[in-house]
Write a protein that holds these residues in place. Sequence first.
Motif, PDB file in Angstrom:
ATOM      1  N   ARG A  76     -72.035 -33.408  27.778  1.00 24.93           N
ATOM      2  CA  ARG A  76     -72.126 -34.833  27.440  1.00 24.93           C
ATOM      3  C   ARG A  76     -73.571 -35.246  27.193  1.00 24.93           C
ATOM      4  NH1 ARG A  76     -68.611 -35.488  31.984  1.00 24.93           N
ATOM      5  NH2 ARG A  76     -66.472 -36.012  31.369  1.00 24.93           N
ATOM      6  N   ARG A  77     -74.446 -34.676  27.975  1.00 27.96           N
ATOM      7  CA  ARG A  77     -75.861 -35.062  27.934  1.00 27.96           C
ATOM      8  C   ARG A  77     -76.582 -34.534  26.700  1.00 27.96           C
ATOM      9  NH1 ARG A  77     -79.836 -32.518  30.312  1.00 27.96           N
ATOM     10  NH2 ARG A  77     -78.515 -31.177  31.581  1.00 27.96           N
ATOM     11  N   ILE A  78     -76.237 -33.320  26.257  1.00 25.39           N
ATOM     12  CA  ILE A  78     -77.018 -32.688  25.191  1.00 25.39           C
ATOM     13  C   ILE A  78     -76.323 -32.685  23.836  1.00 25.39           C
ATOM     14  CG2 ILE A  78     -78.171 -31.186  26.852  1.00 25.39           C
ATOM     15  CD1 ILE A  78     -76.393 -28.909  25.910  1.00 25.39           C
ATOM     16  N   ALA A  79     -75.023 -33.004  23.814  1.00 18.89           N
ATOM     17  CA  ALA A  79     -74.285 -32.961  22.545  1.00 18.89           C
ATOM     18  C   ALA A  79     -74.777 -34.070  21.618  1.00 18.89           C
ATOM     19  CB  ALA A  79     -72.786 -33.104  22.798  1.00 18.89           C
ATOM     20  N   ARG A  80     -75.137 -33.701  20.409  1.00 22.58           N
ATOM     21  CA  ARG A  80     -75.554 -34.666  19.392  1.00 22.58           C
ATOM     22  C   ARG A  80     -75.389 -34.013  18.017  1.00 22.58           C
ATOM     23  NH1 ARG A  80     -80.188 -32.511  21.692  1.00 22.58           N
ATOM     24  NH2 ARG A  80     -81.718 -31.692  20.192  1.00 22.58           N
ATOM     25  N   ASP A  81     -75.378 -34.852  16.987  1.00 23.90           N
ATOM     26  CA  ASP A  81     -75.098 -34.355  15.646  1.00 23.90           C
ATOM     27  C   ASP A  81     -76.096 -33.303  15.189  1.00 23.90           C
ATOM     28  OD1 ASP A  81     -72.897 -35.961  15.462  1.00 23.90           O
ATOM     29  OD2 ASP A  81     -73.914 -37.566  14.371  1.00 23.90           O
ATOM     30  N   ILE A  86     -72.000 -26.129  20.535  1.00 25.49           N
ATOM     31  CA  ILE A  86     -71.643 -25.822  21.928  1.00 25.49           C
ATOM     32  C   ILE A  86     -70.260 -25.185  21.961  1.00 25.49           C
ATOM     33  CG2 ILE A  86     -71.216 -26.757  24.229  1.00 25.49           C
ATOM     34  CD1 ILE A  86     -73.203 -29.007  23.525  1.00 25.49           C
ATOM     35  N   VAL A  87     -70.184 -24.026  22.603  1.00 27.66           N
ATOM     36  CA  VAL A  87     -68.929 -23.311  22.789  1.00 27.66           C
ATOM     37  C   VAL A  87     -68.691 -23.175  24.287  1.00 27.66           C
ATOM     38  CG1 VAL A  87     -67.687 -21.143  22.464  1.00 27.66           C
ATOM     39  CG2 VAL A  87     -69.186 -22.000  20.646  1.00 27.66           C
ATOM     40  N   PHE A  88     -67.617 -23.758  24.793  1.00 24.13           N
ATOM     41  CA  PHE A  88     -67.270 -23.571  26.197  1.00 24.13           C
ATOM     42  C   PHE A  88     -66.593 -22.212  26.375  1.00 24.13           C
ATOM     43  CE2 PHE A  88     -67.423 -28.282  27.002  1.00 24.13           C
ATOM     44  CZ  PHE A  88     -68.338 -28.213  28.051  1.00 24.13           C
ATOM     45  N   LEU A  89     -66.988 -21.500  27.426  1.00 29.25           N
ATOM     46  CA  LEU A  89     -66.331 -20.258  27.833  1.00 29.25           C
ATOM     47  C   LEU A  89     -66.039 -20.407  29.313  1.00 29.25           C
ATOM     48  CD1 LEU A  89     -65.387 -17.384  27.198  1.00 29.25           C
ATOM     49  CD2 LEU A  89     -67.695 -16.588  27.698  1.00 29.25           C
ATOM     50  N   SER A  90     -64.799 -20.708  29.649  1.00 30.08           N
ATOM     51  CA  SER A  90     -64.481 -21.140  31.004  1.00 30.08           C
ATOM     52  C   SER A  90     -63.206 -20.495  31.527  1.00 30.08           C
ATOM     53  CB  SER A  90     -64.325 -22.670  31.029  1.00 30.08           C
ATOM     54  OG  SER A  90     -63.878 -23.123  32.291  1.00 30.08           O
ATOM     55  N   LEU A 100     -60.493 -31.912  27.166  1.00 30.06           N
ATOM     56  CA  LEU A 100     -61.661 -32.582  27.731  1.00 30.06           C
ATOM     57  C   LEU A 100     -62.952 -31.938  27.240  1.00 30.06           C
ATOM     58  CD1 LEU A 100     -62.871 -34.690  29.599  1.00 30.06           C
ATOM     59  CD2 LEU A 100     -62.567 -33.091  31.517  1.00 30.06           C
ATOM     60  N   GLY A 101     -62.956 -30.611  27.167  1.00 29.86           N
ATOM     61  CA  GLY A 101     -64.147 -29.915  26.689  1.00 29.86           C
ATOM     62  C   GLY A 101     -64.506 -30.307  25.266  1.00 29.86           C
ATOM     63  N   LEU A 102     -63.498 -30.440  24.425  1.00 26.42           N
ATOM     64  CA  LEU A 102     -63.738 -30.843  23.035  1.00 26.42           C
ATOM     65  C   LEU A 102     -64.133 -32.308  22.945  1.00 26.42           C
ATOM     66  CD1 LEU A 102     -60.739 -28.983  21.331  1.00 26.42           C
ATOM     67  CD2 LEU A 102     -63.127 -28.257  21.414  1.00 26.42           C
ATOM     68  N   GLU A 103     -63.574 -33.126  23.824  1.00 26.51           N
ATOM     69  CA  GLU A 103     -63.882 -34.559  23.784  1.00 26.51           C
ATOM     70  C   GLU A 103     -65.314 -34.860  24.212  1.00 26.51           C
ATOM     71  OE1 GLU A 103     -60.861 -36.360  26.189  1.00 26.51           O
ATOM     72  OE2 GLU A 103     -59.513 -36.693  24.473  1.00 26.51           O
ATOM     73  N   VAL A 104     -65.892 -34.040  25.095  1.00 25.04           N
ATOM     74  CA  VAL A 104     -67.262 -34.317  25.546  1.00 25.04           C
ATOM     75  C   VAL A 104     -68.311 -33.779  24.585  1.00 25.04           C
ATOM     76  CG1 VAL A 104     -66.592 -34.413  27.976  1.00 25.04           C
ATOM     77  CG2 VAL A 104     -67.393 -32.238  26.994  1.00 25.04           C
ATOM     78  N   GLY A 105     -67.871 -33.080  23.510  1.00 23.42           N
ATOM     79  CA  GLY A 105     -68.832 -32.701  22.496  1.00 23.42           C
ATOM     80  C   GLY A 105     -68.861 -31.251  22.068  1.00 23.42           C
ATOM     81  N   ALA A 106     -68.067 -30.375  22.712  1.00 17.09           N
ATOM     82  CA  ALA A 106     -68.055 -28.967  22.304  1.00 17.09           C
ATOM     83  C   ALA A 106     -67.275 -28.805  21.004  1.00 17.09           C
ATOM     84  CB  ALA A 106     -67.436 -28.094  23.393  1.00 17.09           C
ATOM     85  N   GLY A 107     -67.689 -27.818  20.214  1.00 12.80           N
ATOM     86  CA  GLY A 107     -66.971 -27.542  18.980  1.00 12.80           C
ATOM     87  C   GLY A 107     -65.843 -26.547  19.165  1.00 12.80           C
TER      88      GLY A 107
END
Length: 241
Positions: A76-81, A86-90, A100-107
Motif C-alpha cells: 500500500r505504501r510503495i505502490a504507485r503508477d 509488485i508480485v506477491f509470493l505468499s 486483497l493483494g491485487l486491491e492494495v496495488g500488486a499486479g
Amino acid sequence: MLHQTPATAAATATLLVVDDDRDIRQLLAESLGARGYRVETAASARDMDQILARTAVDLIILDVMMPGEDGLSACRRIARDDGPEIVFLSALGEEHDRILGLEVGAGHYLTKPCSPREILATVRAALRRRGGAATTEADQYVFDGWRIDLASHELFDPEGVLVGLTDGEFAVLRVFIERPRRVLSREALLSAARGPDSDAYDRAIDVQVSRLRRKLRAGGDEIIRTVRNEGYLFVPRVARS
C-alpha cells in the motif's frame, strides 16, 4: 526447488526479493540471476526500504507474512503508477487473500509453493506490462578486446571465440564488469555475486577468481589483480559495446 539455468533471453531489469525466509531469498536470487536479472534481497520491509532508497528497482517479489510491517502494508505504501511492479509470493492462497493483494496495488499474486517456470513467466509478464528494461537486447560490454553479453551469458575472446563459463564464474565476472577498476573485497564479491545471504566461504570466491584468471589469459595481460589484504581489482577499462 528452483533450478538454476543459463540465461536464454535479454534480461537487464533489477529485481528485489523481499521474504523473511532465507532459503526462498537465496533460491530466487540464484534462479532469476541465472536468467540475467540483477537481484537484490531483503528480509523485511525495513530492509526493502533501505534498498529502494539507493537502488532503482523494476520489480519487487513480496511476501505477505513477515515480522514487523507485513507485505500488504508495504505494498500500500510503495505502490504507485511510476513505481516498480509488485508480485506477491505468499503462503496465503485463499481467494480473498489474492483479491486483497491485487486491491492494495500488486499486479500479480502467486501462491507458495510455486514452480520456477511460473515465477519466471510472471516476472517477464509484469516487466512487459511495466515497459521497463527487461526486454532490451543491448547489454554488451568490451574490455581489452574481449566482449561480454550479460543477457545471454556469453563471453568472447579477442579472436571472437566463445569462452565457456560456469554460472558461478559468470556471476563473479559480472560483478567485475559492473564495478571495474575498483578494489573489491571478498565479502563484497561474494555478496554481489551470490547474494547477501549466501553461506559460502571466502575461499569459494578465490576459486572462482582463479578459474576466471586462467580463462582470461589469452593475451597474457593481467586482467584481475590481487590487492594484498584487500581483495581483487578488475584492471581493464570497461565500455558498453
